[in-house]
Design a protein around this motif. Structure first.
Motif, short mmCIF file in Angstrom:
data_model
loop_
_atom_site.label_atom_id
_atom_site.label_comp_id
_atom_site.label_asym_id
_atom_site.label_seq_id
_atom_site.Cartn_x
_atom_site.Cartn_y
_atom_site.Cartn_z
N GLU A 1 0.87 8.99 5.78
CA GLU A 1 -0.31 9.63 3.93
C GLU A 1 -0.03 7.96 4.11
OE1 GLU A 1 0.13 12.57 1.85
OE2 GLU A 1 -1.63 14.21 2.66
N LEU A 2 1.68 7.65 3.50
CA LEU A 2 2.17 6.46 3.08
C LEU A 2 1.53 5.14 3.91
CD1 LEU A 2 5.06 7.19 2.06
CD2 LEU A 2 3.24 7.04 0.22
N PRO B 1 -1.37 3.05 5.17
CA PRO B 1 -2.77 1.93 4.41
C PRO B 1 -3.60 2.49 5.61
CG PRO B 1 -1.10 0.35 4.76
CD PRO B 1 0.30 1.38 5.57
N LYS C 1 1.68 10.76 -2.36
CA LYS C 1 1.30 11.39 -0.77
C LYS C 1 2.80 10.03 0.08
CE LYS C 1 -3.45 9.80 -0.50
NZ LYS C 1 -4.28 8.64 -0.06
N ARG D 1 -4.93 4.64 7.54
CA ARG D 1 -3.89 5.18 9.00
C ARG D 1 -4.67 5.51 10.12
NH1 ARG D 1 -2.90 11.01 9.69
NH2 ARG D 1 -3.86 11.10 7.36
N PHE E 1 0.86 -0.94 0.79
CA PHE E 1 0.33 0.29 -0.33
C PHE E 1 0.85 1.46 0.10
CE2 PHE E 1 -3.20 -2.99 1.11
CZ PHE E 1 -4.50 -2.10 0.25
N ALA E 2 1.71 1.63 0.99
CA ALA E 2 2.55 2.15 0.87
C ALA E 2 3.69 3.05 -0.41
CB ALA E 2 4.01 2.24 1.74
N TYR F 1 2.08 1.95 -3.31
CA TYR F 1 0.51 1.93 -3.99
C TYR F 1 0.85 3.81 -3.78
CZ TYR F 1 -4.05 2.69 -6.65
OH TYR F 1 -5.19 2.85 -7.09
N TYR F 2 0.80 4.26 -2.83
CA TYR F 2 0.24 5.52 -2.89
C TYR F 2 1.59 6.36 -2.72
CZ TYR F 2 -3.21 3.93 0.70
OH TYR F 2 -4.35 3.60 0.99
N LYS F 3 2.63 6.24 -2.28
CA LYS F 3 3.76 6.93 -3.17
C LYS F 3 3.99 7.16 -4.35
CE LYS F 3 8.14 7.62 -2.13
NZ LYS F 3 8.26 8.71 -1.95
N ARG G 1 1.58 6.20 -7.02
CA ARG G 1 0.28 5.92 -7.69
C ARG G 1 -0.49 7.49 -7.77
NH1 ARG G 1 0.43 3.94 -12.66
NH2 ARG G 1 -1.83 4.36 -12.08
N GLN G 2 -0.35 7.35 -6.04
CA GLN G 2 -1.42 8.63 -5.79
C GLN G 2 -0.70 10.04 -5.09
OE1 GLN G 2 -4.33 7.73 -2.82
NE2 GLN G 2 -4.95 5.91 -4.26
#
Length: 256
Positions: free
Chosen positions: A219-220, A222, A215, A224, A205-206, A208-210, A212-213
């Motif tokens: 916010e990294l 998942p 973040k 949270r 998830f980290a 993906y967030y970093k 793709r989104q």
């Protein structure tokens, strides 16, 4: 794009690898519908082989040593092994297999003879287990034939089905030093799998967030909000249970 299907595949592969690494034959004891073969009492536990430097009848170029159940060391190169090949002058030694590589074969059909094998790379040692009903003991090393295939024969009452079958099962995990033999229980395997899943979950998830989104920072993490609130949920649950058990009354409790 790293989709949920991608991460499910990664988790499945990790679980399969972990399962294959922790399920292993016990080097000391084998149990089947035929009965139990338990070699625990035969193997030495002082780091020396129960059967040392046996010369095969066909060739005197090498000697062979073997210890059931527990690892032994024979310098210079057999460190924590189950079987060892030693040059005639004693200057060279070669590992033929470690305890954790053990595989049992109960044999097939009535009157079949069980065996146990160990491996070291391409080398395979097969120990034929001959039941000695009269209590006599003998060990023979037949040498190498064909190449990388080594034959031993162990005659002992403990090679009989239920001949020495009252010893508790031994664990089967690898020791940190590679000395073989112990065992990783179901609880240990579960903890390892749980840790791997947690790492895959957070790292996946980290990433993906970093990437793709776009973040960063906290916010990294998942989900949270859930993880931050988890200690409070745990506290509320403990207080609720305590009040119920102690009879001091309990406030209404809402599920998470």
């Amino acid at each position: 794009m790293m989709t949920p299907k991608f991460w499910l595949t990664i988790i499945t592969i990790n679980c399969a690898l972990l399962t294959s690494s922790v399920i292993a034959d016990d080097p000391c004891r084998y149990e089947t519908t035929k009965g139990i073969i338990d070699l625990t009492s035969i193997g030495r536990t002082d780091g020396k082989p129960a059967y040392a430097d046996k010369t095969p009848p066909a060739s005197a170029d090498y000697k062979y040593s073997y210890n059931p159940c527990k690892p032994f060391t024979e310098l210079p190169n057999c460190i924590g092994v189950a079987a060892c090949q030693v040059s005639a002058d004693g200057k060279l030694s070669f590992s033929l297999g470690k305890q954790e590589s053990v595989k049992w074969n109960p044999g097939s059909g009535l009157g079949s003879i069980p065996s146990i094998t160990y491996t070291e790379g391409a080398k395979v040692v097969t120990v034929t287990l001959v039941c000695s009903a009269d209590g006599s003991e003998d060990f023979d090393a037949m040498g190498e034939n064909p190449i990388n295939n080594y034959k031993f024969r162990l005659s002992h009452k403990c090679a009989c089905w239920d001949g020495c079958g009252h010893t508790p099962p031994q664990p089967t995990t690898k020791s940190p030093g590679g000395g073989g033999g112990g065992g990783l229980g179901g609880g240990g395997a579960f903890v390892i799998i749980l840790l791997v899943l947690a790492i895959v979950y957070f790292a996946g998830f980290a990433s993906y967030y970093k990437f793709r989104q776009q973040k960063s920072g906290a916010e990294l993490i998942p989900h949270r909000t859930f993880w931050v609130a988890l200690p409070g949920y745990a506290k509320d649950g403990a207080v609720y249970v305590f009040r119920r058990v102690s009879g001091k009354g309990a406030e209404s409790y809402n599920s998470v």
